[in-house]
Design a protein around this motif. Structure first.
Motif, short mmCIF file in Angstrom:
data_model
loop_
_atom_site.label_atom_id
_atom_site.label_comp_id
_atom_site.label_asym_id
_atom_site.label_seq_id
_atom_site.Cartn_x
_atom_site.Cartn_y
_atom_site.Cartn_z
N GLU A 221 0.83 -1.21 0.00
CA GLU A 221 0.00 0.00 0.00
C GLU A 221 0.86 1.25 0.00
O GLU A 221 0.47 2.28 -0.55
N ALA A 222 2.04 1.17 0.60
CA ALA A 222 2.94 2.34 0.60
C ALA A 222 3.42 2.65 -0.81
O ALA A 222 3.71 3.80 -1.14
N LEU A 223 3.50 1.62 -1.67
CA LEU A 223 3.93 1.82 -3.05
C LEU A 223 2.78 2.21 -3.95
O LEU A 223 3.01 2.66 -5.07
N ARG A 224 1.54 2.04 -3.50
CA ARG A 224 0.37 2.41 -4.28
C ARG A 224 -0.17 3.78 -3.89
O ARG A 224 -0.91 4.40 -4.64
N GLY A 244 3.41 -13.96 -7.40
CA GLY A 244 1.98 -13.76 -7.24
C GLY A 244 1.58 -13.32 -5.84
O GLY A 244 0.39 -13.25 -5.53
N GLY A 245 2.56 -13.01 -5.00
CA GLY A 245 2.29 -12.63 -3.62
C GLY A 245 1.70 -11.25 -3.50
O GLY A 245 1.81 -10.41 -4.40
N PRO A 246 1.06 -10.96 -2.35
CA PRO A 246 0.39 -9.67 -2.15
C PRO A 246 1.34 -8.50 -1.99
O PRO A 246 0.90 -7.35 -1.99
N HIS A 247 2.63 -8.77 -1.85
CA HIS A 247 3.57 -7.65 -1.65
C HIS A 247 3.98 -7.00 -2.98
O HIS A 247 4.75 -6.04 -2.98
N TRP A 248 3.47 -7.51 -4.11
CA TRP A 248 3.74 -6.89 -5.40
C TRP A 248 2.61 -5.94 -5.78
O TRP A 248 1.43 -6.27 -5.66
N ALA A 249 2.96 -4.73 -6.22
CA ALA A 249 1.98 -3.72 -6.65
C ALA A 249 2.23 -3.40 -8.12
O ALA A 249 3.38 -3.25 -8.55
#
Length: 291
Positions: A221-224, A244-249
């Motif tokens: 979220e910090a990157l979005r 495919g993990g949630p840490h990718w934006a």
């Protein structure tokens, strides 16, 4: 089409997982993108160590050997699916000049038709360094030409200057090569660029997918978020999510993202950075040799 990967870390770290063992590692992706590979890593010296191969990464033992040995604060890697230029070492990414490394995922539309016009935008002192036949290498030297407007290429360069030079490169090239007014992907040049001097790292998205991460356990979220100036411990860039993990934006179209030498995350819009790029009264580049 190609695939790219970039890594910046506060401390030296291995990248073998991302390049070889991750579920969607570059090695796995090379089953489709099979026309060569390259890895640039930065150690104590200013210039990177660069290794290239012309075969598929998944069947080249040197790719896994080099990947397993790399532990660095800055790494750039690339696997190629040739669209412009033959499959040979001189056309393999990363391209490098002095301390600069550059990779490209995409293709300039109708490059053969526009090659001379693109080369005309490259400063003569840089143009003589072109060795291969790709559109990508010419974009690299156009980027360096635009960056040279702002100061010596072997001096300290602010991350915003890098971002502006990439955005200007994209804007100049797209003005030549795109079908005017079209938003159709096949009628627009694809220019996902990634560049680093070993300290700052900047990437662009245009007409291809691009993802960023602050590492496992990082906050996507910090990157979005619309605000930037976010301090990180790690910064990763990839054409595809590697696991495919949630840490990718996902990076938005026509965005420029990057980190400075202190690993502070920044984001810009291409249009904002390149507002005055078509001004014919721009100052002459100041090129200091870094080769």
């Amino acid at each position: 089409m190609c695939r790219l990967f970039g890594f910046r870390s506060a401390v030296p770290a291995a990248v073998h997982t991302a390049l070889v063992t991750e579920r969607n590692s570059l090695l796995i992706q090379s089953r489709e993108h099979k026309d060569g590979w390259g890895i640039a890593s930065y150690g104590p010296e200013c210039s990177p160590l660069v290794a290239h191969g012309v075969g598929p990464a998944h069947s080249d033992p040197d790719f896994e050997r080099v990947s397993s040995q790399v532990s660095a604060r800055t790494v750039v890697a690339h696997i190629r699916l040739a669209s412009v230029g033959a499959v040979e070492i001189r056309n393999s990414h990363p391209f490098h000049f002095g301390r600069w490394s550059f990779v490209h995922n995409g293709t300039l539309r109708e490059f053969a038709k526009h090659k001379a016009a693109v080369e005309a935008l490259i400063h003569p002192e840089l143009r003589v360094n072109i060795k291969g036949t790709t559109d990508s290498e010419r974009c690299f030297y156009l980027f360096l030409s635009r960056l040279g407007v702002r100061g010596p290429l072997d001096g300290s360069v602010p991350v915003e200057s890098m971002a502006r030079a990439l955005a200007e490169t994209m804007t100049l090239v797209s003005a030549m090569t795109d079908v005017p007014g079209s938003r159709e992907p096949k009628e627009r040049s694809a220019m996902n660029f990634l560049v680093t001097d070993g300290e700052a790292m900047v990437a662009t998205r245009r007409n291809r997918t691009l993802f960023i991460s602050s590492g496992i356990g990082g906050c996507p979220e910090a990157l979005r978020a619309p605000n930037t100036d976010v301090p990180l411990q790690q910064f990763l860039v990839a054409s595809e999510s590697l696991c495919g993990g949630p840490h990718w934006a996902q990076v938005d179209e026509e965005d420029v993202v990057g980190v400075d030498a202190r690993l502070v995350f920044r984001r810009w819009k291409v249009q904002t950075l390149a507002e005055s790029v078509l001004n014919p009264r721009a100052p002459e580049p100041n090129h200091s040799s870094a080769a």
